[in-house]
Design a protein around this motif. Structure first.
Motif, PDB file in Angstrom:
ATOM      1  N   LEU A  13       0.831  -1.198   0.000  1.00 26.06           N
ATOM      2  CA  LEU A  13       0.000   0.000   0.000  1.00 26.06           C
ATOM      3  C   LEU A  13       0.871   1.255   0.000  1.00 26.06           C
ATOM      4  N   PHE A  14       1.908   1.267   0.835  1.00 22.55           N
ATOM      5  CA  PHE A  14       2.819   2.419   0.877  1.00 22.55           C
ATOM      6  C   PHE A  14       3.442   2.663  -0.492  1.00 22.55           C
ATOM      7  N   CYS A  15       3.930   1.604  -1.114  1.00 19.93           N
ATOM      8  CA  CYS A  15       4.561   1.744  -2.436  1.00 19.93           C
ATOM      9  C   CYS A  15       3.571   2.264  -3.470  1.00 19.93           C
ATOM     10  N   ARG A  16       2.354   1.719  -3.460  1.00 18.07           N
ATOM     11  CA  ARG A  16       1.331   2.183  -4.416  1.00 18.07           C
ATOM     12  C   ARG A  16       0.989   3.651  -4.185  1.00 18.07           C
ATOM     13  N   MET A  17       0.847   4.046  -2.923  1.00 16.73           N
ATOM     14  CA  MET A  17       0.475   5.428  -2.607  1.00 16.73           C
ATOM     15  C   MET A  17       1.585   6.399  -3.034  1.00 16.73           C
ATOM     16  N   ASN A  18       2.814   5.998  -2.887  1.00 15.21           N
ATOM     17  CA  ASN A  18       3.924   6.874  -3.248  1.00 15.21           C
ATOM     18  C   ASN A  18       4.180   6.856  -4.752  1.00 15.21           C
ATOM     19  N   VAL A  19       4.137   5.697  -5.379  1.00 11.32           N
ATOM     20  CA  VAL A  19       4.419   5.580  -6.807  1.00 11.32           C
ATOM     21  C   VAL A  19       3.290   6.163  -7.653  1.00 11.32           C
ATOM     22  N   ASN A  20       2.058   6.030  -7.196  1.00 10.56           N
ATOM     23  CA  ASN A  20       0.922   6.465  -8.002  1.00 10.56           C
ATOM     24  C   ASN A  20       0.601   7.947  -7.872  1.00 10.56           C
ATOM     25  N   VAL A  21       1.426   8.690  -7.126  1.00 14.92           N
ATOM     26  CA  VAL A  21       1.223  10.126  -7.045  1.00 14.92           C
ATOM     27  C   VAL A  21       1.427  10.708  -8.437  1.00 14.92           C
ATOM     28  N   LYS A  22       0.444  11.431  -8.890  1.00 14.61           N
ATOM     29  CA  LYS A  22       0.535  12.019 -10.232  1.00 14.61           C
ATOM     30  C   LYS A  22       1.467  13.222 -10.186  1.00 14.61           C
ATOM     31  N   LYS A  23       2.503  13.143 -10.962  1.00 15.49           N
ATOM     32  CA  LYS A  23       3.466  14.229 -11.049  1.00 15.49           C
ATOM     33  C   LYS A  23       3.408  14.745 -12.482  1.00 15.49           C
ATOM     34  N   ASN A  24       2.999  15.986 -12.625  1.00 14.66           N
ATOM     35  CA  ASN A  24       2.897  16.579 -13.956  1.00 14.66           C
ATOM     36  C   ASN A  24       4.279  17.018 -14.409  1.00 14.66           C
ATOM     37  N   LEU A  25       4.996  16.078 -14.972  1.00 19.37           N
ATOM     38  CA  LEU A  25       6.361  16.341 -15.402  1.00 19.37           C
ATOM     39  C   LEU A  25       6.492  16.143 -16.903  1.00 19.37           C
ATOM     40  N   PRO A  26       7.325  16.943 -17.551  1.00 25.64           N
ATOM     41  CA  PRO A  26       7.547  16.760 -18.989  1.00 25.64           C
ATOM     42  C   PRO A  26       8.524  15.624 -19.287  1.00 25.64           C
ATOM     43  N   ILE A  27       9.083  15.021 -18.237  1.00 21.49           N
ATOM     44  CA  ILE A  27      10.036  13.923 -18.392  1.00 21.49           C
ATOM     45  C   ILE A  27       9.619  12.781 -17.469  1.00 21.49           C
ATOM     46  N   THR A 103       9.077  20.964  -4.844  1.00 21.47           N
ATOM     47  CA  THR A 103       8.094  20.880  -3.753  1.00 21.47           C
ATOM     48  C   THR A 103       7.050  19.812  -4.050  1.00 21.47           C
ATOM     49  N   GLU A 104       6.515  19.831  -5.267  1.00 26.04           N
ATOM     50  CA  GLU A 104       5.499  18.846  -5.651  1.00 26.04           C
ATOM     51  C   GLU A 104       6.075  17.438  -5.643  1.00 26.04           C
ATOM     52  N   TYR A 105       7.294  17.296  -6.132  1.00 26.88           N
ATOM     53  CA  TYR A 105       7.929  15.989  -6.244  1.00 26.88           C
ATOM     54  C   TYR A 105       8.099  15.337  -4.872  1.00 26.88           C
ATOM     55  N   PHE A 106       8.366  16.152  -3.863  1.00 33.46           N
ATOM     56  CA  PHE A 106       8.605  15.614  -2.522  1.00 33.46           C
ATOM     57  C   PHE A 106       7.445  15.852  -1.557  1.00 33.46           C
ATOM     58  N   LYS A 107       6.272  16.129  -2.106  1.00 39.49           N
ATOM     59  CA  LYS A 107       5.096  16.408  -1.279  1.00 39.49           C
ATOM     60  C   LYS A 107       4.797  15.264  -0.303  1.00 39.49           C
ATOM     61  N   THR A 108       4.867  14.030  -0.761  1.00 40.00           N
ATOM     62  CA  THR A 108       4.573  12.877   0.097  1.00 40.00           C
ATOM     63  C   THR A 108       5.562  12.798   1.259  1.00 40.00           C
ATOM     64  N   MET A 109       6.841  12.992   0.959  1.00 35.00           N
ATOM     65  CA  MET A 109       7.852  12.916   2.019  1.00 35.00           C
ATOM     66  C   MET A 109       7.687  14.066   3.017  1.00 35.00           C
ATOM     67  N   THR A 110       7.342  15.243   2.507  1.00 36.61           N
ATOM     68  CA  THR A 110       7.113  16.392   3.385  1.00 36.61           C
ATOM     69  C   THR A 110       5.932  16.122   4.304  1.00 36.61           C
ATOM     70  N   LEU A 111       4.855  15.587   3.748  1.00 35.00           N
ATOM     71  CA  LEU A 111       3.672  15.249   4.546  1.00 35.00           C
ATOM     72  C   LEU A 111       4.012  14.235   5.630  1.00 35.00           C
ATOM     73  N   LEU A 112       4.733  13.184   5.254  1.00 34.99           N
ATOM     74  CA  LEU A 112       5.111  12.173   6.240  1.00 34.99           C
ATOM     75  C   LEU A 112       5.960  12.764   7.359  1.00 34.99           C
ATOM     76  N   GLN A 113       6.926  13.598   6.996  1.00 34.21           N
ATOM     77  CA  GLN A 113       7.791  14.199   8.017  1.00 34.21           C
ATOM     78  C   GLN A 113       6.986  15.101   8.955  1.00 34.21           C
ATOM     79  N   GLU A 114       6.065  15.866   8.396  1.00 34.82           N
ATOM     80  CA  GLU A 114       5.235  16.755   9.217  1.00 34.82           C
ATOM     81  C   GLU A 114       4.339  15.970  10.167  1.00 34.82           C
ATOM     82  N   LYS A 115       3.697  14.914   9.661  1.00 34.22           N
ATOM     83  CA  LYS A 115       2.725  14.161  10.469  1.00 34.22           C
ATOM     84  C   LYS A 115       3.395  13.190  11.449  1.00 34.22           C
ATOM     85  N   MET A 116       4.545  12.635  11.071  1.00 31.58           N
ATOM     86  CA  MET A 116       5.252  11.686  11.934  1.00 31.58           C
ATOM     87  C   MET A 116       6.153  12.395  12.939  1.00 31.58           C
TER      88      MET A 116
END
Length: 143
Positions: A13-27, A103-116
């Motif tokens: 579940l953790f892997c899916r939640m992190n990998v499936n984050v939509k990142k609007n990137l041109p690459i 910021t967008e790319y690391f949003k999940t990690m930022t959220l985890l650090q803030e909440k944990m």
């Protein structure tokens, strides 16, 4: 055995939640990781260093390099010491992309650090590093 099933489900579940984050990137996401590495780190910036940092084959690093060269996100600069070697230099285009997407790319990690909390987050990352070391070592032993 129930603990292993639960652990597997949580990790998946953790892997899916992190990998499936939509990142609007041109690459590709992997290329973005490489650009972040090239823009934000000090030290050697060669295809070998990229491969070692991301624990991928040199061929994979070369493929990302080729793609980023074609898209003008990086340039190659020949080593003055060893003419066979070259450094990967991010262009202004790469720096701008990294700064705008960081910021967008690391949003999940930022959220985890803030909440944990910083201490629990650091402990979590330490445990992940150790787990990855074990798995990488095991993989190398079976190659």
């Amino acid at each position: 055995m129930d603990n292993f099933i639960h652990a597997s489900e949580e990790i998946a579940l953790f892997c899916r939640m992190n990998v499936n984050v939509k990142k609007n990137l041109p690459i590709r996401s992997s290329e973005m990781g490489m650009l972040i590495y090239l823009v934000k780190t000090e030290g050697e910036k060669t295809p070998n260093a990229v491969a070692k940092f991301f624990n991928v084959t040199k061929a994979m690093a070369t493929n990302m390099t080729t793609s980023l060269l074609k898209q003008e996100y990086i340039v190659k600069e020949q080593s003055m010491i060893d003419k066979r070697s070259f450094s990967l230099i991010p262009t202004k285009k790469a720096v701008e992309l990294v700064e705008s997407a960081y910021t967008e790319y690391f949003k999940t990690m930022t959220l985890l650090q803030e909440k944990m909390g910083k201490e629990k987050f650091a402990e979590f990352i330490d445990l992940l590093e150790r787990a990855n070391e074990i798995l990488v070592e095991e993989k190398k032993n079976h190659e």
